[in-house]
Design a protein around this motif. Structure first.
Motif, mmCIF file in Angstrom:
data_model
loop_
_atom_site.group_PDB
_atom_site.id
_atom_site.type_symbol
_atom_site.label_atom_id
_atom_site.label_comp_id
_atom_site.label_asym_id
_atom_site.label_seq_id
_atom_site.Cartn_x
_atom_site.Cartn_y
_atom_site.Cartn_z
ATOM 1 N N GLY A 216 0.786 -1.226 0.000
ATOM 2 C CA GLY A 216 0.000 0.000 0.000
ATOM 3 C C GLY A 216 0.815 1.271 0.000
ATOM 4 N N THR A 217 2.117 1.204 -0.314
ATOM 5 C CA THR A 217 2.914 2.425 -0.323
ATOM 6 C C THR A 217 3.163 2.950 -1.732
ATOM 7 N N ALA A 218 2.678 2.247 -2.738
ATOM 8 C CA ALA A 218 2.799 2.742 -4.113
ATOM 9 C C ALA A 218 1.577 2.296 -4.900
ATOM 10 N N VAL A 219 1.194 3.113 -5.890
ATOM 11 C CA VAL A 219 0.042 2.779 -6.727
ATOM 12 C C VAL A 219 0.461 2.987 -8.177
ATOM 13 N N PRO A 220 0.245 1.975 -9.029
ATOM 14 C CA PRO A 220 0.639 2.165 -10.426
ATOM 15 C C PRO A 220 -0.198 3.264 -11.078
ATOM 16 N N MET A 221 0.439 4.099 -11.899
ATOM 17 C CA MET A 221 -0.255 5.186 -12.570
ATOM 18 C C MET A 221 -0.600 4.789 -13.999
ATOM 19 N N MET A 222 0.401 4.318 -14.734
ATOM 20 C CA MET A 222 0.165 3.920 -16.121
ATOM 21 C C MET A 222 1.382 3.157 -16.627
ATOM 22 N N THR A 223 1.182 2.365 -17.692
ATOM 23 C CA THR A 223 2.316 1.746 -18.378
ATOM 24 C C THR A 223 2.575 2.556 -19.638
ATOM 25 N N TRP A 224 3.718 2.322 -20.256
ATOM 26 C CA TRP A 224 3.949 2.986 -21.551
ATOM 27 C C TRP A 224 3.216 2.242 -22.655
ATOM 28 N N GLY A 225 2.749 1.032 -22.343
ATOM 29 C CA GLY A 225 2.017 0.255 -23.330
ATOM 30 C C GLY A 225 2.921 -0.678 -24.116
ATOM 31 N N ALA A 226 2.336 -1.359 -25.081
ATOM 32 C CA ALA A 226 3.089 -2.248 -25.966
ATOM 33 C C ALA A 226 2.574 -2.010 -27.378
ATOM 34 N N LEU A 227 3.287 -2.514 -28.364
ATOM 35 C CA LEU A 227 2.856 -2.323 -29.758
ATOM 36 C C LEU A 227 2.137 -3.565 -30.257
ATOM 37 N N ASP A 228 1.038 -3.388 -30.957
ATOM 38 C CA ASP A 228 0.450 -4.552 -31.618
ATOM 39 C C ASP A 228 1.079 -4.686 -33.004
ATOM 40 N N GLU A 229 0.566 -5.680 -33.780
ATOM 41 C CA GLU A 229 1.246 -5.970 -35.045
ATOM 42 C C GLU A 229 1.224 -4.803 -36.022
#
Lengths: 671, 368
Positions: B228-241
């Motif tokens: 409970g000391t950190a919360v994910p904000m966002m990922t950079w994502g991944a690329l689809d084909e």
């Protein structure tokens, strides 16, 4: 007692895991490899671990850990051999050992100094393992309490040791430390990447100098050259005075010193980001400050060996705390260790301690056992190995030169390494000649980038906290730990300045004429001036503020020194010059011809590559300088070259290539 | 596998290493690409302690098993000038017998893309045989994460953020630009030595925003999230084909930067700023690490190495052994690797000009 309830069963499990013939065998292999690698200056834990890493994959985890820990644990033990016997700092962790260890060897007390060092190492290592056992369960909040202001304070505490190691003329020590700090800023700045005293046209300079090269250049080269000029054995009368039992007795007589320095080692090791390079200096400074009669420090006081050696093995235990509980390596070798653990299927971090406490404790047991095996073996060997100091030094020197050049080359694998080694060696020789504190220079260099980064970063965060709320800012900068450290620093400086005149880290040096010392001081003034001018041209404030401040301070101090030099009579200690009166002045060989032998090896390497150059050099040296017969010269050269090839081959290291290799494709080891 | 046998084999191996390493150094002659008795040098332009070392040490023993003739594969470290030194060295190597391979990372690509004056290497001359991707996750302390309005980051715009950074011209360029696009005022504190130090600053409360690459996030930040000391904000994502940014397969529950950007009025997912971000994201993450043969490599050699890497990827236990070391990311060979290389090393001139200008205006960093 929660901690004990968790720890004890896991410890017992770990003990039964490690106490299997298989695991003990791997531990011993690790210890033997670590001892062998540690003996050679400049190689250290990373080289050793890289050697075993290819075998980690698919290995049984406890065996793999035993192998790696055994190797890491004993490197600060065996690097003492080079520090004490040859005056070569085996690694950054044993620089301070040189100060008193080598003079002891010169007095014929090598075996005593070694066994005192190993006993201290053993004790420090065991204490480190013991602390690791319990601390690892509760350390997290404590480690997190050490933020950037606290780390900056520890760095300044390290710098404050300059006060006590400054030598007879305090201002010279201060200038030496400033020079070290400034040399440490050469290259790309840590924050914004601006170049300082470097250009992209000389790529070597943009990465700055490595600690291995500066350590070898400042300590080892001047000592080797000075000894070589005398043409005798390291031990003055070619005999060994005190034996290894005396060393153990010395340790027993100073056991509380050893306890205190081990505790210092553990604490500094536990703080991630500091690295091990301050710990031996803080321990040495503490040893001197807390001793009653100080007049022998720097000329062979056994306590000067016990202090740093107790701390540097304890540091490894302490260093495993952040490595294991945060998964953040405290040093290069710890980083490789984490990589090795990954190959064994374990990731360092909180989950390791929560889920695999027994595996974690096998690391602790391996550490303790490795220290016992390693130090025990070294103590047993120390009497025999100490006999090296009774051999005529001229016969050892060519191999030491080869060893140092090879070690220096490992830092960047560029010919620039050899040039840098020679240049810094020259600075070291001159600093020794004119009695400028070399430890002060080295402390400055070692702590330079830390001091700069921590200052910049703490300043930036503090400003942001102040912007939010005044109290938050104050709370951040003046935490209780900072205040305690501040008091310790002030005390350390006050005691240091008061006592420094009694402590001569380099022994007594007579004064000669005014001219040579004055020219050297002017050269330093000139370098500092150029460096300050160079820094003032940088546009990023974060990259220029540190060299500007330190450089200006250094310039003012040098100016004060120059004024004193002009006003004082030439018999004053400020004009110390070893070439004027004393052992160096009456040496059978002159400085420059002796130094040119080293220049020959390095220059020839640039032309023909290292192995050909070393062969020619060793033959010529043994034949001409040492006056050996052709047969002996050939035999010794062959043995030396074969050995260095074996070493490089087994560690998969290259040799410096020369101009010849640009044109001709030669087989290894000539390529 | 029989454990005693393994341990004995390894023990003998460790002892024999000293002798063997010495004996196998000589360069044998011979054609084709059977590497029996050879030593393959896997050169990494970084030090022993970084992420690339971990990646190379993971692949080296597998490669040794998979290559014909089972050569010894050693990882050689050649750090200097943020990998430029090693890459310049590799540029000068001519193909001989396939015993030299080179591993690059995003830190090798960024100076190349930004026109750093020290770069004397050309990716186009080299032959790619493996491309490994990764991802990244940004995270916040719980109180700040709680201020976000769903995916809309607007409420965070008044906050003073501190971020421990290795340098604006490195991979940190991607998060710094992303946060700026969201309108956050993030002050980078430069001079840390690795992303682990950045995480430690976050844990100490000195920094209040941070990001980690996927494998470090899994081992280092997940326990913080659980506590409970950190919360994910966002990922950079991944690329689809087809090159679109989609959710990161390793973190399917965490929104991507693209989603957050779309939900935040200040941020736009088109235009030169977005294009620049996307170009450098691709160079830094999906195309992060690659293995090359030097220029002039024969087709035989390229085929041999490609097959070896394919065999490694096809191992039954690959998913299991790679999960903790590499994360769940595509490991590409052949055509796919070539396509990744092109994506990672070709940035539109406008994107490059935008970033160079932004670096100098925002951080005072110039590249020459």
């Amino acid at each position: 007692m929660d901690v004990l309830a968790t720890a004890l069963p896991a410890l017992a499990d770990a003990f039964s895991l490690i106490l299997q013939p298989n695991q003990i065998m791997f531990l011993m292999i690790g210890v033997l490899l670590g001892l062998s690698v540690g003996v050679f200056p400049g190689l250290g834990g990373i080289a050793g671990l890289s050697l075993v890493l290819p075998f980690m994959y698919g290995m049984e985890p406890v065996s793999g850990l035993a192998l790696m820990v055994g190797l890491i644990a004993v490197i600060p033990t065996s690097d003492t051999f080079a520090s004490v016997l040859m005056g070569i700092p085996g690694s950054s962790a044993s620089q301070a050992t040189v100060l008193d260890g080598f003079p002891l060897a010169k007095k014929g007390h090598a075996a005593r100094a070694l066994s005192a060092a190993f006993t201290s190492s053993l004790f420090g290592g065991l204490l480190g393992a013991f602390v690791l056992t319990f601390f690892i369960l509760i350390a997290r909040p404590l480690v997190l309490a050490f933020g950037l202001p606290e780390m900056l304070m520890i760095t300044i505490l390290g710098l404050s040791m300059v006060a006590i190691l400054a030598g007879r003329i305090v201002v010279k020590g201060v200038v030496a430390a400033c020079l070290g700090l400034m040399v440490g800023t050469i290259g790309e700045a840590g924050a914004g990447g601006s170049l300082r005293m470097a250009t992209y046209d000389i790529p070597y300079l943009t990465d700055g100098f490595t600690i291995v090269i500066v350590g070898l250049g400042i300590f080892a080269i001047p000592e080797i050259i000075a000894l070589l000029r005398q043409d005798r054995a390291i031990s003055k009368d070619s005999t060994l005075g005190a034996g290894w039992l005396d060393g153990m007795r010395d340790w027993w007589a100073n056991i509380w010193l050893s306890v205190r320095c081990s505790v210092i080692g553990v604490i500094v090791g536990v703080i991630p980001g500091l690295g091990g390079s301050v710990v031996d200096w803080i321990a040495y400074g503490h040893t001197v400050q807390s001793s009653k009669n100080r007049e022998n420090f720097g000329t062979g006081d056994i306590r000067g060996v016990i202090g740093p050696e107790s701390s540097n093995n304890a540091k490894e235990g302490g260093g495993l705390v952040p490595t294991l509980i945060f998964g953040i390596p405290g040093s290069g070798s710890m980083a490789v260790f984490i990589g090795g653990m990954g190959l064994l299927g374990y990731d360092a971090g909180p989950q390791l301690i929560n889920n695999n406490l027994d595996i974690t404790y096998t690391i602790v047991w391996s550490l303790a056992l490795a220290n016992v095996f390693g130090a025990g073996l070294c103590i047993l060997l120390s009497g025999q190995i100490a006999k090296l100091t009774t051999i005529r030094f001229t016969l050892l020197a060519p191999f030491l030169f080869m060893m140092i050049a090879f070690a220096a080359f490992q830092s960047r694998q560029s010919l620039g390494d050899l040039v840098a080694l020679f240049a810094i060696g020259l600075l070291g020789i001159l600093m020794r000649r004119f009695d400028w504190s070399r430890p002060a220079f080295l402390i400055g260099f070692v702590l330079s980038s830390q001091a700069e980064n921590f200052t910049n970063m703490a300043n930036q965060i503090a400003r942001s906290k102040f912007r939010r709320e005044f109290e938050a800012g104050i709370e951040y900068i003046f935490s209780p730990i900072v205040i305690v450290l501040l008091v310790v620093i002030v005390l350390s400086i006050v005691i240091g300045v008061r006592q420094s005149k009694q402590i001569l880290p380099e022994g007594e040096v007579a004064s000669g004429s005014k001219r040579a010392p004055l020219i050297f001081a002017l050269c330093i003034f000139g370098y500092l001036a150029v460096a300050v001018w160079n820094a003032s041209g940088i546009s990023l404030l974060s990259d220029k503020i540190f060299p500007l401040t330190v450089g200006t301070f250094g310039l003012v101090s040098t100016a004060l020194l120059l004024i004193q030099m002009i006003r004082l009579p030439e018999t004053h200690a400020i004009f110390a010059d070893r070439e004027a009166v004393g052992e160096d002045a009456t040496a059978p060989h002159k400085l420059w011809p002796t130094l040119s032998w080293l220049a020959l090896l390095l220059g020839l390497s640039a032309l023909t590559g290292f192995i050909i150059a070393a062969t020619v050099f060793a033959l010529a040296f043994l034949r001409r300088r040492a006056q050996m017969s052709w047969i002996m010269s050939l035999l010794m050269t062959a043995a030396g070259i074969a050995f260095i090839c074996f070493l490089a081959g087994s560690l998969n290291r290259d040799f410096p290539p020369g101009l010849l290799q640009e044109y001709v494709d030669l087989p290894w080891p000539l390529r | 596998m029989n454990p005693t046998k393994t341990t004995r084999r390894v023990a003998l191996g460790a002892i024999a290493a000293a002798v063997a390493g010495f004996a196998t150094q000589g360069s044998a002659a011979g054609h084709g690409i059977d590497l029996a008795g050879e030593t393959v040098e896997f050169v990494i332009p970084f030090s022993e302690s970084g992420g690339s070392a971990k990646w190379a040490n993971f692949y080296a023993p597998l490669l040794s098993e998979a290559l014909p003739g089972n050569p010894t594969v050693v990882v050689r470290f050649m750090p200097g000038a943020g990998s430029t030194k090693g890459a310049n060295w590799f540029q000068e190597q001519e193909y001989e017998n396939g015993t030299v391979i080179f591993g690059t990372s995003g830190s090798t690509q960024f100076p190349y893309l930004l026109g750093d004056p020290r770069v004397r290497y050309e990716y186009g001359d080299w032959n790619v045989v493996l491309a490994s991707g990764t991802g990244g996750v940004a995270y916040l302390p719980p109180d700040l994460a709680g201020q976000m309005d769903g995916l809309d980051a607007t409420p965070l715009q008044g906050e003073n953020f501190i971020y421990g950074s290795q340098g604006a011209t490195r991979l940190d360029l991607v998060p710094l630009l992303a946060w700026e696009m969201l309108g956050l005022s993030v002050e980078p504190v430069f001079g840390i030595k690795g992303r682990g130090d950045g995480r430690l600053m976050f844990e100490r409360g000195e920094a209040n925003i941070d990001y980690q690459t996927s494998s470090s996030y899994l081992t280092g930040v997940t326990p913080l999230v659980e506590a409970g000391t950190a919360v994910p904000m966002m990922t950079w994502g991944a690329l689809d084909e087809s090159g679109n940014i989609v959710r990161d397969p390793t973190f399917p529950d965490i929104p991507t930067f693209k989603e957050v950007c779309e939900a935040t009025p200040a941020c736009e997912t088109s235009g030169e700023q977005w294009d620049a971000w996307k170009a450098f994201f691709i160079a830094g993450f999906p195309a992060q690490k690659m293995v090359f043969l030097p220029q002039g490599a024969s087709n035989d050699a390229i085929a041999t190495y490609t097959k070896a890497f394919n065999d490694i990827l096809a191992r039954e236990d690959f998913a299991e052994i790679s999960a903790s070391q590499l994360g769940l990311y595509p490991q590409m060979t052949g055509q796919a690797a070539q396509a990744t290389l092109e994506q990672g090393t070709n940035v539109p001139d406008e994107a490059k000009a935008f970033v160079v200008n932004w670096l100098s205006e925002r951080y005072g960093v110039t590249l020459n």
